[in-house]
Design a protein around this motif. Structure first.
Motif, short mmCIF file in Angstrom:
data_model
loop_
_atom_site.label_atom_id
_atom_site.label_comp_id
_atom_site.label_asym_id
_atom_site.label_seq_id
_atom_site.Cartn_x
_atom_site.Cartn_y
_atom_site.Cartn_z
N SER A 43 22.47 -2.49 -47.71
CA SER A 43 21.08 -1.52 -48.09
C SER A 43 20.37 -1.60 -49.42
CB SER A 43 21.34 -0.31 -47.45
OG SER A 43 20.22 0.43 -47.48
N LEU A 44 21.44 -1.62 -50.41
CA LEU A 44 21.17 -1.99 -51.75
C LEU A 44 20.56 -3.44 -51.98
CD1 LEU A 44 23.47 0.24 -53.52
CD2 LEU A 44 21.15 0.71 -53.34
N ALA A 45 21.09 -4.39 -51.43
CA ALA A 45 20.61 -5.73 -51.44
C ALA A 45 19.20 -5.81 -50.96
CB ALA A 45 21.74 -6.73 -50.82
N LEU A 46 19.10 -5.12 -49.83
CA LEU A 46 17.91 -5.14 -49.07
C LEU A 46 16.80 -4.59 -49.98
CD1 LEU A 46 16.10 -5.75 -46.45
CD2 LEU A 46 16.90 -3.37 -45.54
N PHE A 47 17.06 -3.30 -50.52
CA PHE A 47 16.32 -2.57 -51.51
C PHE A 47 15.76 -3.63 -52.77
CE2 PHE A 47 16.87 -0.89 -55.61
CZ PHE A 47 15.38 0.03 -55.70
N ALA A 48 16.70 -4.42 -53.35
CA ALA A 48 16.34 -5.11 -54.38
C ALA A 48 15.29 -6.39 -53.93
CB ALA A 48 17.39 -5.79 -54.89
N TRP A 49 15.87 -6.82 -52.68
CA TRP A 49 14.88 -8.01 -52.16
C TRP A 49 13.37 -7.48 -51.79
CZ3 TRP A 49 12.86 -8.75 -47.04
CH2 TRP A 49 12.41 -9.88 -46.87
N LEU A 50 13.18 -6.32 -51.14
CA LEU A 50 12.02 -5.65 -50.98
C LEU A 50 11.31 -5.40 -52.19
CD1 LEU A 50 12.92 -3.04 -48.12
CD2 LEU A 50 11.67 -5.31 -47.71
N LEU A 51 11.61 -5.08 -53.20
CA LEU A 51 10.97 -4.96 -54.49
C LEU A 51 10.14 -6.21 -54.94
CD1 LEU A 51 13.02 -2.54 -56.78
CD2 LEU A 51 10.81 -2.01 -55.47
N THR A 52 10.84 -7.34 -54.47
CA THR A 52 10.18 -8.68 -55.01
C THR A 52 9.22 -8.85 -54.22
OG1 THR A 52 11.56 -10.14 -53.64
CG2 THR A 52 12.68 -9.46 -55.91
N LEU A 53 9.00 -8.37 -52.99
CA LEU A 53 7.71 -8.81 -52.22
C LEU A 53 6.29 -8.21 -52.75
CD1 LEU A 53 9.42 -8.07 -48.66
CD2 LEU A 53 9.29 -10.31 -50.08
N HIS A 54 6.60 -7.17 -53.44
CA HIS A 54 5.08 -6.87 -54.17
C HIS A 54 4.23 -7.51 -54.94
CE1 HIS A 54 5.87 -2.63 -52.31
NE2 HIS A 54 7.26 -2.90 -52.64
N PRO A 55 3.00 -7.66 -54.76
CA PRO A 55 2.34 -8.96 -55.50
C PRO A 55 1.79 -8.62 -56.82
CG PRO A 55 0.69 -7.31 -54.00
CD PRO A 55 2.14 -6.76 -53.65
N THR A 56 2.28 -7.33 -57.50
CA THR A 56 1.77 -7.17 -58.85
C THR A 56 3.06 -7.05 -59.76
OG1 THR A 56 0.57 -5.28 -59.93
CG2 THR A 56 1.98 -4.59 -58.61
#
Length: 110
Positions: A43-56
């Motif tokens: 879940s924490l790995a998913l969290f870190a990856w999801l943060l990289t998906l933001h375009p700013t």
């Protein structure tokens, strides 16, 4: 539409982070199985990856994400922990989301 997608991505990111921190809490404080650490890590790995998906810019994403995180944490307090939020909790969450909106929608200098 982009605003809604971004907000939804923030919510999913917050759930992943909270779950990743909640499962070790269950293990350590509530006598849960140490096997809970495996989905917590995922879940924490998913969290870190999801943060990289933001375009700013990362700093802006983290700052804005904080507002959504607070709201999701308050919802978690109610839905998972069974502790109904107070009006002060809700006011604080509203202030945090207002800050998130200002950060995300404010004008940018080129």
């Amino acid at each position: 539409m982009l605003i809604l997608k971004t907000f939804a991505l923030f919510v999913v990111t917050a759930v992943a982070e909270i779950l990743g921190c909640y499962l070790p809490y269950v293990w350590l404080r509530k006598g849960g199985s140490p096997w809970l650490l495996i989905p917590a890590l995922g879940s924490l790995a998913l969290f870190a990856w999801l943060l990289t998906l933001h375009p700013t810019a990362a700093g802006r994403v983290y700052a804005a994400y904080g507002g959504v995180y607070i709201c999701v944490a308050i919802a978690w307090l109610w839905l998972i922990d069974g502790d109904r939020p107070t009006s002060w909790d809700c006011i604080g969450a509203a202030i945090a989301v207002t800050g998130m909106v200002v950060i995300m929608l404010g004008p940018r200098h080129a």
